[in-house]
Design a protein around this motif. Structure first.
Motif, PDB file in Angstrom:
ATOM      1  N   UNK A  39      37.508  -1.866-116.946  1.00  0.00           N
ATOM      2  CA  UNK A  39      37.931  -1.047-115.730  1.00  0.00           C
ATOM      3  C   UNK A  39      38.080  -1.802-114.440  1.00  0.00           C
ATOM      4  N   UNK A  40      37.139  -2.421-114.131  1.00  0.00           N
ATOM      5  CA  UNK A  40      36.969  -3.544-112.813  1.00  0.00           C
ATOM      6  C   UNK A  40      38.213  -4.435-113.066  1.00  0.00           C
ATOM      7  N   UNK A  41      38.477  -5.277-114.370  1.00  0.00           N
ATOM      8  CA  UNK A  41      39.625  -5.879-114.266  1.00  0.00           C
ATOM      9  C   UNK A  41      40.780  -5.068-114.267  1.00  0.00           C
ATOM     10  N   UNK A  42      41.055  -3.953-114.753  1.00  0.00           N
ATOM     11  CA  UNK A  42      42.357  -3.403-114.356  1.00  0.00           C
ATOM     12  C   UNK A  42      42.689  -2.699-113.078  1.00  0.00           C
ATOM     13  N   UNK A  43      41.334  -2.530-112.356  1.00  0.00           N
ATOM     14  CA  UNK A  43      41.609  -2.227-110.833  1.00  0.00           C
ATOM     15  C   UNK A  43      41.890  -3.543-110.117  1.00  0.00           C
ATOM     16  N   UNK A  44      41.377  -4.573-110.534  1.00  0.00           N
ATOM     17  CA  UNK A  44      41.530  -6.136-109.898  1.00  0.00           C
ATOM     18  C   UNK A  44      43.015  -6.190-110.110  1.00  0.00           C
ATOM     19  N   UNK A  45      43.677  -6.071-111.243  1.00  0.00           N
ATOM     20  CA  UNK A  45      45.031  -6.330-111.583  1.00  0.00           C
ATOM     21  C   UNK A  45      45.923  -5.576-110.852  1.00  0.00           C
ATOM     22  N   UNK A  46      45.767  -4.148-110.439  1.00  0.00           N
ATOM     23  CA  UNK A  46      46.434  -3.225-109.825  1.00  0.00           C
ATOM     24  C   UNK A  46      46.662  -3.716-108.489  1.00  0.00           C
ATOM     25  N   UNK A  47      45.281  -4.063-107.676  1.00  0.00           N
ATOM     26  CA  UNK A  47      45.136  -4.360-106.440  1.00  0.00           C
ATOM     27  C   UNK A  47      45.794  -5.598-105.963  1.00  0.00           C
ATOM     28  N   UNK A  48      45.913  -6.430-106.943  1.00  0.00           N
ATOM     29  CA  UNK A  48      46.537  -7.744-106.957  1.00  0.00           C
ATOM     30  C   UNK A  48      48.344  -7.651-106.841  1.00  0.00           C
ATOM     31  N   UNK A  49      48.585  -6.923-107.713  1.00  0.00           N
ATOM     32  CA  UNK A  49      50.079  -6.611-108.005  1.00  0.00           C
ATOM     33  C   UNK A  49      50.576  -5.782-106.613  1.00  0.00           C
ATOM     34  N   UNK A  50      49.797  -4.831-106.277  1.00  0.00           N
ATOM     35  CA  UNK A  50      50.198  -3.766-105.319  1.00  0.00           C
ATOM     36  C   UNK A  50      50.380  -4.896-103.904  1.00  0.00           C
ATOM     37  N   UNK A  51      49.413  -5.531-103.853  1.00  0.00           N
ATOM     38  CA  UNK A  51      49.511  -6.389-102.547  1.00  0.00           C
ATOM     39  C   UNK A  51      50.563  -7.614-102.640  1.00  0.00           C
ATOM     40  N   UNK A  52      51.009  -8.089-103.676  1.00  0.00           N
ATOM     41  CA  UNK A  52      51.918  -9.069-103.727  1.00  0.00           C
ATOM     42  C   UNK A  52      53.144  -8.203-103.621  1.00  0.00           C
ATOM     43  N   UNK A  53      53.309  -6.973-104.078  1.00  0.00           N
ATOM     44  CA  UNK A  53      54.562  -6.225-103.775  1.00  0.00           C
ATOM     45  C   UNK A  53      54.870  -5.844-102.293  1.00  0.00           C
ATOM     46  N   UNK A  54      53.856  -5.629-101.775  1.00  0.00           N
ATOM     47  CA  UNK A  54      53.809  -5.468-100.331  1.00  0.00           C
ATOM     48  C   UNK A  54      53.942  -6.750 -99.313  1.00  0.00           C
TER      49      UNK A  54
END
Length: 148
Positions: free
Chosen positions: A92-107
């Motif tokens: 779950x931590x890894x999934x949250x990390x991936x989501x946050x990284x992708x959202x930041x890159x998209x912004x």
């Protein structure tokens, strides 16, 4: 493998581990500051609440503990007790990390990840970690991952 302490003691020990202002995080902040970088801490308005935010460079830095984020390195070892709980927790931590990284890159944010193993153990070059981050910040590259 059986735990060497009782469950109440283990619970107390684990609850004492904090997610902010950890020793590796404070060390990275100190090194970046020494290199002349100025930053904000724990921006709640950004995905993943990055540990360090450098607005001038439109960049964020996450300082990940190898255990809590499931890094494949010598510092990480699966716990022997409650393995199902820990596998789910770390996934779950890894999934949250991936989501946050992708959202930041998209912004349009640049994302740096520094792993605990890059700063611990014999022969680790802490100044080298800081120099890698400084070079990345000045380069404009979108992503860096500093690990052992």
């Amino acid at each position: 493998m059986v735990d060497v302490v009782d469950s109440a003691t283990r619970s107390r020990m684990m609850s004492g581990i904090r997610g902010r202002n950890t020793k590796p995080e404070i060390l990275i902040r100190s090194l970046l500051h020494r290199h002349g970088f100025r930053f904000r801490l724990h921006a709640r308005d950004l995905p993943g609440k990055p540990d360090i935010v450098l607005p001038r460079y439109h960049a964020v830095v996450f300082v990940h503990g190898c255990f809590w984020h499931g890094h494949d390195c010598p510092l990480f070892k699966w716990p022997g007790t409650r393995p199902d709980f820990w596998r789910e927790k770390i996934r779950r931590n890894q999934a949250n990390d991936n989501r946050a990284r992708e959202a930041l890159l998209a912004k349009g944010w640049r994302v740096g990840i520094v792993w605990e193993c890059a700063m611990r153990g014999a022969g680790k070059n802490i100044e080298g970690v800081a120099q890698s981050l400084a070079d990345w910040l000045r380069s404009g590259a979108p992503l860096i991952e500093v690990k052992e």
